[in-house]
Design an enzyme around this catalytic site. Sequence first.
Site, PDB file in Angstrom:
ATOM      1  N   THR A 256      39.566   4.593  68.439  1.00 49.61           N
ATOM      2  CA  THR A 256      38.609   4.573  67.546  1.00 49.61           C
ATOM      3  C   THR A 256      38.733   3.030  67.100  1.00 49.61           C
ATOM      4  O   THR A 256      39.537   2.312  67.052  1.00 49.61           O
ATOM      5  CB  THR A 256      39.011   5.514  66.239  1.00 49.61           C
ATOM      6  OG1 THR A 256      40.407   5.261  65.748  1.00 49.61           O
ATOM      7  CG2 THR A 256      39.299   6.887  66.934  1.00 49.61           C
TER       8      THR A 256
ATOM      9  N   TYR B 165      44.879   0.068  50.032  1.00 55.02           N
ATOM     10  CA  TYR B 165      45.138  -0.202  51.402  1.00 55.02           C
ATOM     11  C   TYR B 165      46.402  -0.062  52.010  1.00 55.02           C
ATOM     12  O   TYR B 165      46.697   0.755  52.824  1.00 55.02           O
ATOM     13  CB  TYR B 165      44.689  -1.694  51.911  1.00 55.02           C
ATOM     14  CG  TYR B 165      44.832  -2.073  53.348  1.00 55.02           C
ATOM     15  CD1 TYR B 165      44.220  -1.626  54.259  1.00 55.02           C
ATOM     16  CD2 TYR B 165      46.338  -2.660  53.690  1.00 55.02           C
ATOM     17  CE1 TYR B 165      44.658  -1.645  55.568  1.00 55.02           C
ATOM     18  CE2 TYR B 165      46.659  -3.018  55.000  1.00 55.02           C
ATOM     19  CZ  TYR B 165      45.661  -2.381  55.915  1.00 55.02           C
ATOM     20  OH  TYR B 165      46.287  -2.666  57.325  1.00 55.02           O
TER      21      TYR B 165
END
Length: 258
Positions: free
Chosen positions: A13, A149
């Site tokens: 991906t 993150y």
Amino acid sequence: MNIDLSGKVALVTGSTEGIGFAIARGLHAAGAAVVVNGRTRQKVDAAVARLGDRARGQAIDLATSEGCAALIGAEPAPDIVVSNLGIFQPLDFFETDDAVWDRHWQVNVMAGVRLARAYLPRMADKAWGRFIFLGSESAFNIPAEMIHYGVSKTADVALARGLAKRMAGTGVTVNSVLPGPTFSEGVAEMLKDRVTAERSLEEAGIDFVKTHRPTSILQRPATVEEVANMVVYVASKQASATTGAALRVDGGVVDFIV
């Protein structure tokens, strides 16, 4: 060591550029049929053309459950899945609203959750499979400038460990790979303001590592190929005893010995 992935289908991906494309290229070079994924048809087609034979593409945005379902429907039975898709955005915690947190969670964590939920049982039915999450050294070394993150990457590492336990005895391994600072297109964009006529991108990257990741033993960013090499090994038959691991390609940034 001769890594031969002939006859295997590998889905990567977020693989039209950067680390993702390097992984796709490494798996392809080892003999796998590779499925490239990205959001736009133009970038997907360009990446597939660069790989050539045994490569195909799926232009699908995986930031939603509908996108993940569409990919699963189009590619129902990969042998190797690399959940590489990820975003990062330097932003102070007190300026990071719910929308930013949710975007990072959906892209960096839930896309992998949804694919694992669909693909791992199918791998178990074949008694062989490899599922690899791209984490980050930021999972352990949470960056103050983008806590959102770091938290998402910590979740990826925990998810890989838990799923490895869940798949115990099936012949399916689940691992996470943790790059440190890496010369990718995303990092180049982040560093572009530091590049001058007197200082190249490579020099800016070295300065960034020394300033913001001072525990780095490598003292430079890794290349995308160096990260991809680890992923290709973990995807191989030779890595059959490696599961539940957080495998660091961080240049020694994370300062502990396990």
